[in-house]
Motif scaffolding. Sequence first.
Motif, PDB file in Angstrom:
ATOM      1  N   GLN A  58       0.245  -0.961   0.414  1.00  0.00           N
ATOM      2  CA  GLN A  58      -0.107   0.484   0.073  1.00  0.00           C
ATOM      3  C   GLN A  58       0.917   1.058  -0.017  1.00  0.00           C
ATOM      4  N   GLU A  59       2.302   1.482   0.440  1.00  0.00           N
ATOM      5  CA  GLU A  59       3.195   2.537   0.615  1.00  0.00           C
ATOM      6  C   GLU A  59       4.518   1.693   0.316  1.00  0.00           C
ATOM      7  N   PRO A  60       4.977   1.821  -0.586  1.00  0.00           N
ATOM      8  CA  PRO A  60       6.560   2.126  -0.184  1.00  0.00           C
ATOM      9  C   PRO A  60       7.440   2.873  -0.147  1.00  0.00           C
ATOM     10  N   ALA A  61       8.365   2.382   0.620  1.00  0.00           N
ATOM     11  CA  ALA A  61       8.999   3.657   1.296  1.00  0.00           C
ATOM     12  C   ALA A  61      10.548   3.414   0.673  1.00  0.00           C
ATOM     13  N   LYS A  62      11.109   4.252   1.308  1.00  0.00           N
ATOM     14  CA  LYS A  62      12.612   4.062   0.989  1.00  0.00           C
ATOM     15  C   LYS A  62      13.552   3.895   2.176  1.00  0.00           C
ATOM     16  N   VAL A  63      13.850   3.420   1.699  1.00  0.00           N
ATOM     17  CA  VAL A  63      15.655   2.950   3.216  1.00  0.00           C
ATOM     18  C   VAL A  63      15.949   3.934   4.154  1.00  0.00           C
ATOM     19  N   GLY A  64      16.205   3.674   4.972  1.00  0.00           N
ATOM     20  CA  GLY A  64      16.171   4.881   5.950  1.00  0.00           C
ATOM     21  C   GLY A  64      17.616   5.535   6.918  1.00  0.00           C
ATOM     22  N   ILE A  65      18.003   4.575   5.585  1.00  0.00           N
ATOM     23  CA  ILE A  65      19.592   5.685   5.635  1.00  0.00           C
ATOM     24  C   ILE A  65      20.325   6.127   4.518  1.00  0.00           C
ATOM     25  N   SER A  66      21.325   6.580   3.816  1.00  0.00           N
ATOM     26  CA  SER A  66      21.308   6.964   2.591  1.00  0.00           C
ATOM     27  C   SER A  66      22.451   5.553   1.819  1.00  0.00           C
ATOM     28  N   ILE A  67      21.610   4.960   1.548  1.00  0.00           N
ATOM     29  CA  ILE A  67      21.873   3.684   0.707  1.00  0.00           C
ATOM     30  C   ILE A  67      23.051   3.014  -0.123  1.00  0.00           C
ATOM     31  N   ALA A  68      22.623   4.154  -1.045  1.00  0.00           N
ATOM     32  CA  ALA A  68      22.296   4.533  -2.751  1.00  0.00           C
ATOM     33  C   ALA A  68      24.234   5.194  -2.621  1.00  0.00           C
ATOM     34  N   ASP A  69      24.362   6.027  -1.560  1.00  0.00           N
ATOM     35  CA  ASP A  69      25.300   6.990  -1.459  1.00  0.00           C
ATOM     36  C   ASP A  69      26.926   5.847  -0.147  1.00  0.00           C
ATOM     37  N   ILE A  70      25.417   5.529   0.477  1.00  0.00           N
ATOM     38  CA  ILE A  70      27.135   4.408   1.168  1.00  0.00           C
ATOM     39  C   ILE A  70      27.885   2.859   0.231  1.00  0.00           C
ATOM     40  N   SER A  71      26.529   2.549  -0.598  1.00  0.00           N
ATOM     41  CA  SER A  71      26.958   1.275  -1.258  1.00  0.00           C
ATOM     42  C   SER A  71      28.246   1.852  -2.728  1.00  0.00           C
ATOM     43  N   ALA A  72      27.803   3.514  -2.942  1.00  0.00           N
ATOM     44  CA  ALA A  72      28.952   3.798  -3.727  1.00  0.00           C
ATOM     45  C   ALA A  72      30.150   4.178  -3.555  1.00  0.00           C
ATOM     46  N   GLY A  73      29.961   4.222  -2.389  1.00  0.00           N
ATOM     47  CA  GLY A  73      30.968   4.842  -1.181  1.00  0.00           C
ATOM     48  C   GLY A  73      31.966   3.620  -1.330  1.00  0.00           C
ATOM     49  N   SER A  74      31.544   2.574  -0.902  1.00  0.00           N
ATOM     50  CA  SER A  74      32.309   1.410  -0.376  1.00  0.00           C
ATOM     51  C   SER A  74      33.213   0.677  -1.713  1.00  0.00           C
ATOM     52  N   TYR A  75      32.234   0.622  -2.711  1.00  0.00           N
ATOM     53  CA  TYR A  75      32.677   0.535  -4.146  1.00  0.00           C
ATOM     54  C   TYR A  75      33.995   1.406  -4.679  1.00  0.00           C
ATOM     55  N   ALA A  76      33.360   2.950  -4.481  1.00  0.00           N
ATOM     56  CA  ALA A  76      34.625   3.389  -4.990  1.00  0.00           C
ATOM     57  C   ALA A  76      35.898   3.423  -3.757  1.00  0.00           C
ATOM     58  N   TYR A  77      35.734   2.807  -2.682  1.00  0.00           N
ATOM     59  CA  TYR A  77      37.108   1.899  -1.480  1.00  0.00           C
ATOM     60  C   TYR A  77      36.999   1.053  -2.213  1.00  0.00           C
ATOM     61  N   SER A  78      36.550   0.202  -2.293  1.00  0.00           N
ATOM     62  CA  SER A  78      37.325  -1.027  -2.770  1.00  0.00           C
ATOM     63  C   SER A  78      38.445  -0.908  -4.812  1.00  0.00           C
ATOM     64  N   ASN A  79      37.452  -0.414  -5.716  1.00  0.00           N
ATOM     65  CA  ASN A  79      38.126  -0.183  -5.857  1.00  0.00           C
ATOM     66  C   ASN A  79      39.427   0.846  -5.621  1.00  0.00           C
ATOM     67  N   ILE A  80      39.958   1.616  -5.189  1.00  0.00           N
ATOM     68  CA  ILE A  80      40.962   2.402  -5.157  1.00  0.00           C
ATOM     69  C   ILE A  80      41.780   1.383  -4.105  1.00  0.00           C
ATOM     70  N   LEU A  81      41.455   0.795  -3.210  1.00  0.00           N
ATOM     71  CA  LEU A  81      42.357  -0.005  -2.741  1.00  0.00           C
ATOM     72  C   LEU A  81      42.913  -1.345  -4.034  1.00  0.00           C
ATOM     73  N   ALA A  82      42.232  -1.705  -4.721  1.00  0.00           N
ATOM     74  CA  ALA A  82      42.253  -2.033  -6.034  1.00  0.00           C
ATOM     75  C   ALA A  82      43.689  -1.813  -6.594  1.00  0.00           C
ATOM     76  N   ALA A  83      43.851  -0.615  -6.728  1.00  0.00           N
ATOM     77  CA  ALA A  83      43.943   0.208  -7.861  1.00  0.00           C
ATOM     78  C   ALA A  83      45.957   0.505  -7.447  1.00  0.00           C
ATOM     79  N   ILE A  84      45.195   0.876  -6.208  1.00  0.00           N
ATOM     80  CA  ILE A  84      46.679   0.932  -5.119  1.00  0.00           C
ATOM     81  C   ILE A  84      47.467  -0.719  -5.279  1.00  0.00           C
ATOM     82  N   ILE A  85      46.642  -1.785  -5.337  1.00  0.00           N
ATOM     83  CA  ILE A  85      47.570  -2.865  -5.414  1.00  0.00           C
ATOM     84  C   ILE A  85      48.000  -3.069  -6.407  1.00  0.00           C
ATOM     85  N   GLN A  86      47.164  -2.727  -7.613  1.00  0.00           N
ATOM     86  CA  GLN A  86      47.395  -2.784  -9.242  1.00  0.00           C
ATOM     87  C   GLN A  86      48.680  -1.997  -9.679  1.00  0.00           C
ATOM     88  N   ARG A  87      48.604  -0.657  -9.204  1.00  0.00           N
ATOM     89  CA  ARG A  87      50.052   0.361  -9.199  1.00  0.00           C
ATOM     90  C   ARG A  87      51.381   0.083  -8.829  1.00  0.00           C
TER      91      ARG A  87
END
Length: 418
Positions: free
Chosen positions: A182-211
């Motif tokens: 009856q009523e859609p709802a958003k997740v109560g925290i900034s989950i889209a920001d958190i997911s993007a920040g987490s993937y940026a973090y893991s990609n940077i770690l991989a890039a540091i290892i690659q370099r």
Amino acid sequence: MAPWRPLSQALYSRIPGARSVSTQTSPKGPLSGITVVSLEQAIAAPFCTRQLADLGARVIKIERPGVGDFARNYDTRVNGLASHFVWTNRSKESLALDLKKPRDHGVLMRLLGKADVLVQNLAPGASARLGLSHEELKAKHPSLIVCNISGYGPDGPYRDKKAYDLLIQSEAGMLSVTGTAQEPAKVGISIADISAGSYAYSNILAAIIQRGNDPEKRGCNIDISMLESMVEWMSFPLYYTYQNAPRPTPTGASHAAVYPYGPFETGDGKSVMLGIQNEREWVNFCEKVLSLPDLMTDERFVNNSLRSQNRDALKEIICEAFSSLTAEKVVTLLDEAAIANGKVNDMQGVWEHPQLKARGRWTEVSTPAGTVPALLPPGLTQGDAGRFSARMDAVPDVGEHNAAILAELGIEDAGEDL
């Protein structure tokens, strides 16, 4: 690239306005010697770079003079500071620059010559206008890792659209599977920001290892989209609707495909969260918790699909059985039957959670408004041998480190042309 060392404590303490304690007081972590420059705002990029700082990286946060990151003004809940900002910005140095001014832009470009990583999540097109794309930087700074975080990516029909967490949740289909029918709802925290920040973090770690494995120590370009990060987390409902199958029905705090799973009210007005994952647990639940052994052979409930289809009837039976029991007694019965369960905590319940206290997960960090409690990052500790120690240093004030960083760059006069 040789590590860029911050000023010594003795020199730092002589800079007007500097705090008496250096921004780097915690034990060195695995990213010690890595310098990150971040043009960041809101949550996605700050959450990424704070995690890099947790592991010992030096993070220099570029902010607007005077006002800083607009997330500083979201609320005043932490001794007058914003809750989001305190969460995502500890252990960083704040350098206030007006990048529209040639001199301040020159400071940034000189800073990038000493950096390992550049992170930015500015408005669409802003970093390119500032000459901060990987294409423009790689000739002069070939070892620089550039990470761009945006709502939708640098190309495609949505590339110029502004993106906020709620909008990305909506575009990614999150609102179609949360809330109720009856009523859609958003997740109560900034989950889209958190997911993007987490993937940026893991990609940077991989890039540091690659370099580190590259004889020429070349950097790379990382492109993180909030939409793509959020859709990755939506893969279960995506596959659930494969080939136009019906979508999962939003079920509030319950599960769309597994039942019983969710909150159930007890006789003292409280709720207990529980989950049944297999038929063995269903048998134990009927016999040892509900004391209704005949229920396990009821034709309406003999497998998970049928229990899910007939959830309203089953919920009524469960709540009736719980109506004469306290929440504490229900939890005891569930534990004895090896049924997964949990309390429906509010935030005060989390502050006081006995498991977090028992594992020593709380520490403190300094802020411009005094010391506040802080949760140690998952997987990290403080001082335990054989484990990474988290860096848990101060949350900076706007431009707090201008004098120190300019001195490191050899710029003694605040008005000096570069």
